[in-house]
Design an enzyme around this catalytic site. Structure first.
Site, PDB file in Angstrom:
ATOM      1  N   ASP A 491    -117.367 -13.005 -74.391  1.00 47.36           N
ATOM      2  CA  ASP A 491    -117.786 -13.762 -73.210  1.00 47.36           C
ATOM      3  C   ASP A 491    -118.797 -12.976 -72.381  1.00 47.36           C
ATOM      4  O   ASP A 491    -118.906 -11.744 -72.495  1.00 47.36           O
ATOM      5  CB  ASP A 491    -116.566 -14.108 -72.357  1.00 47.36           C
ATOM      6  CG  ASP A 491    -116.687 -15.464 -71.671  1.00 47.36           C
ATOM      7  OD1 ASP A 491    -117.820 -15.941 -71.504  1.00 47.36           O
ATOM      8  OD2 ASP A 491    -115.642 -16.033 -71.307  1.00 47.36           O
ATOM      9  N   ASP A 555    -117.502 -24.863 -71.235  1.00 46.19           N
ATOM     10  CA  ASP A 555    -116.154 -24.693 -70.676  1.00 46.19           C
ATOM     11  C   ASP A 555    -115.520 -26.036 -70.337  1.00 46.19           C
ATOM     12  O   ASP A 555    -114.327 -26.095 -70.027  1.00 46.19           O
ATOM     13  CB  ASP A 555    -116.210 -23.842 -69.400  1.00 46.19           C
ATOM     14  CG  ASP A 555    -116.346 -22.361 -69.686  1.00 46.19           C
ATOM     15  OD1 ASP A 555    -116.101 -21.954 -70.841  1.00 46.19           O
ATOM     16  OD2 ASP A 555    -116.694 -21.600 -68.763  1.00 46.19           O
TER      17      ASP A 555
END
Length: 755
Positions: A491, A555
């Protein structure tokens, strides 16, 4: 050996390794390779170069001592020569303009005098900025490759312009290397990979923009005069300025019409500009955008741009997408993951967030395995003092507070259940509230005297420092070895606003260091797969995909919005690398509620996974989820290796499909996202089928009859039973009536041709 001392201080202590064509850009430590059999040209007679491959044609004027000129770049024109194109494109003096037509060059340098922005901007302390490059030699190392060497004796600058056309896809890959041959340092402010002429028929621009949780949105700009400039200095590909776009003719659609798609293969800062000059010409240029003083070349030092990818299609947007999908699979990504079926994920994030409890996580693993998961990914919260998102980043050791015995119990149970074990990292970032920062506050990228921009309580680690690079490699590698980690979710959750190292801009070197770190980990652990996540789709590009195996598309697990996000992403990326997960019944991003049938359907066309608390789902929904996963497994080879099609579909619907290479089998998804103004939905027209074949058409999802009223076509054609036999010609030319359904309903049509 060329002197690169001024630049090497910003590297990651590995030197600047040479890269083959099509690889990541680099600062080279050597002079250009001596020319092999250069084509010598006469002083007066114009010379031409032609590249033809994969349905693409590139024609140039390339006379020694003159400026190189692109005469044509686009779909192949069989039998046409560069010389006749030069005649057809003859320009003349126009009143109120220069006395001779100004033709520019491959970078439209300032010294050429051509109007509009230059693709090469630099200087030596304010001097030597009017660069005018002339051809010194031409190489053709292969029939589909061309290298044009240029130099400007006045400014002591030399360039190599490299062109390759991929035979399998027609993709044009171009880059520029620039070398300082002067005694004094040269400051490079901007270097595009190429100033690519725009076909004047391509008047529409499809720009890919968006935001966090709303990536890959398409913003269309109609015909314009002037400039479109899109710049990104986020330190990652970004959510809102995707490094690419599509130029299209007015009539172009998904399956027909002329279109040109282009993309910069780079994961850092970048600039795209399209200029339409008053004289009727237009150019696209893309390149890495650097901070002031970031790229300074000592004598003999060389900089190479990222690869600029461009492809032309006379079969609409799908034709361009097919080329990008095939090029990514055939020439960019590592074969290790491409050879494996994409396993169904279970990710823990939206189930537990930071509330880690070993017993709960094992319970979730058992539930995930029971519905068909094949990979279990432990997300954020397992390390250091990471009990919330403002602490612990950088402390890459298992938290003894949460896991007194380490992760062995959980990891071993996951593997006993037949799943791979994956782990979340955010290696490039650090929290000030961490042991690492308290010990090494000087390990971050920061501009001296400038207040850091607050962003998720994080700062960016300086990976160009040897000690930082080595720390991260050892910590991550040791954890992969100890726990048998098969998969990393990598990430990157903040922009890097002031990427300064030792007082100089460093995002170029930081991006290269990220690439090296990823590659070093894959070399040390050959079976390891890595996902590129950056608050969702914030780092999605062909540069990062040279070193990773999957993109976390967004997301946002809202099943309705995912239909649009994933459709937008498919313009450049194939389904097999687009992470798409079944989210919770109440979406955590939008608050909307969706049925399990719709949540499953929105996740199948991609790399399917789950990101929800399975304990909150009732037995009926868990059975639907298990059936959806089984359907994905049954058809994933078709979804991931078949030809993907975006179909023309009415507003507020999404119609896509995959057709096998031999056109014997297909799976199409028709999602209704809103109600229609008309009484009944419009017919849907399939694509990619063999018109001469007969196909048995069945509706394989949802499990129930979704029609609002009966009888419908579902009953008349027995679509949920034995199905109906229909010709490919009828399905494509006449189309098929969908049933009338409520919004947020997704239907899967399976087509199987007769033997």
């Amino acid at each position: 050996m060329a002197n690169d001392a001024d630049l090497s201080a910003h590297g990651a202590g590995r030197g600047h390794a040479d890269h083959e064509a099509g690889d990541t850009p680099a600062i080279h430590e050597h002079r250009p390779v001596p020319i092999k059999d250069p084509v010598e040209h006469g002083t007066h007679q114009t010379q031409y170069c032609e590249l033809r491959s994969g349905g693409t044609f590139l024609a140039l004027e390339a006379t020694k001592g003159m400026r190189p000129i692109i005469l044509y770049a686009g779909p192949d024109l069989p039998g046409v020569t560069a010389q006749e194109l030069a005649i057809l494109a003859t320009r003349q003096h126009a009143p109120g303009s220069a006395s001779v037509p100004l033709r520019g060059s491959l970078l439209n340098e300032i010294g050429t005098g051509i109007s509009g922005p230059s693709g090469l901007v630099g200087h030596r302390a304010g001097h030597d900025w009017a660069i005018d490059l002339r051809i010194s030699a031409v190489e053709t190392p292969a029939p589909n490759m061309l290298a044009i060497h240029c130099e400007d004796a006045n400014t002591a600058i030399a360039t190599i312009h490299a062109f390759t056309i991929d035979p399998a896809t027609g993709m044009l890959i171009s880059n520029t290397s620039i070398e300082n041959r002067g005694e004094e340092e040269f400051e490079l402010d901007w270097c595009a990979a190429l100033c690519l002429p725009v076909d004047p028929r391509l008047t529409r621009f499809l720009s890919f923009t968006g935001r966090w949780s709303g990536e890959f949105a398409i913003e269309e700009v109609p015909a314009f005069q002037g400039s479109i400039v899109r710049e990104n200095k986020a330190g990652r590909t970004s959510h809102d300025v995707f490094p690419g776009g599509i130029l299209a003719a007015p009539e172009a659609g998904e399956d027909s019409g002329l279109a040109a798609a282009f993309h910069l293969s780079w994961s850092g800062n970048h600039r795209l500009r399209i200029d339409r000059h008053s004289d009727g010409r237009g150019f696209v240029q893309m390149g890495e955008m650097s901070f002031p003083g970031e790229i300074r070349l000592a004598k003999g030092a060389q900089y190479r741009t990222p690869d600029f990818l461009a492809v032309w299609s006379e079969e609409g947007f799908n034709g361009a997408s097919h080329a990008f999908h095939d090029y990514l699979r055939g020439s960019v990504m590592d074969a290790r993951s491409l050879e494996r079926a994409r396993p169904v994920h279970y990710n823990t994030w939206e189930a537990v967030y930071f509330d880690h409890d070993e017993a709960t996580l094992i319970e979730l693993a058992e539930a995930a395995a029971s519905v068909g998961a094949e990979r279990y990914v432990l997300d954020d919260g397992w390390f250091g003092g990471r009990r919330h998102d403002a602490a612990g980043l950088g402390d890459w050791w298992v938290s003894s507070d949460v896991y007194p015995q380490g992760l062995h119990t959980l990891a071993n149970r996951v593997k006993e259940l037949g799943m791979e074990f994956g782990l979340w990292f955010e290696p490039e970032m650090i929290n000030p509230d961490s042991d690492l920062y308290r010990a090494h506050p000087d390990w971050v990228l920061q501009a001296q005297g400038v207040e850091a921009v607050p962003f998720r309580g994080q700062l960016t680690l300086d990976l160009t420092k040897n000690e930082v690079f080595d720390y991260l490699f050892k910590k991550i590698s040791d954890l992969v070895s100890e726990y048998g980690v098969a998969y990393i979710k990598w990430d990157m959750n903040r922009d890097t606003n002031h990427p300064s190292s030792n007082g100089r801009g460093a995002m170029h070197f930081q991006t290269q260091a990220v690439y090296r770190l990823l590659e070093q980990l894959r070399d040390a652990h050959p079976e390891l797969e890595i996902e590129s996540c950056s608050s969702g789709g914030g780092r999605a590009d062909f540069g990062i995909l040279r070193h990773t195996d999957r993109i976390w598309t967004s997301d946002n697990n809202d099943a309705r919005q995912r239909q649009d996000i994933q459709r937008g992403a498919t313009h450049f990326f194939p389904l097999r690398i687009l992470g798409s997960h079944v989210g919770p019944k109440n979406c955590h991003i939008t608050g909307r509620k969706f049925s399990m049938h719709f949540r499953v359907a929105s996740a199948v066309f991609g790399h399917m996974g789950m990101e929800l608390d399975l304990r909150d789902e009732d037995a009926e929904d868990l059975a639907v989820l298990a059936a959806g996963i089984a359907l994905y497994k049954q058809h994933r080879d078709l979804i991931h290796t078949g030809r993907f099609w975006r179909l023309e579909s009415p507003q507020d619907t999404n119609f896509v499909g995959c057709v096998s290479e031999d056109k014997q089998e297909a799976l199409f998804s028709y999602a209704k996202l809103e109600t229609e103004l008309a009484t009944l939905p419009r017919r849907i027209h399939f694509s990619g089928l063999d018109p001469a074949k007969k196909y048995r058409v069945q509706m394989v999802w949802p499990q129930h009859n979704p029609s609002i009223s009966t009888p419908s076509i579902i009953d008349a054609a027995d679509l949920q039973g034995d199905g109906a036999w229909v010709s490919g010609a009828a399905l494509m030319g006449h189309g098929m009536q969908p049933p009338l359904t409520f919004p947020d309903t997704c239907l899967f049509y399976h087509l199987q041709a007769s033997e």
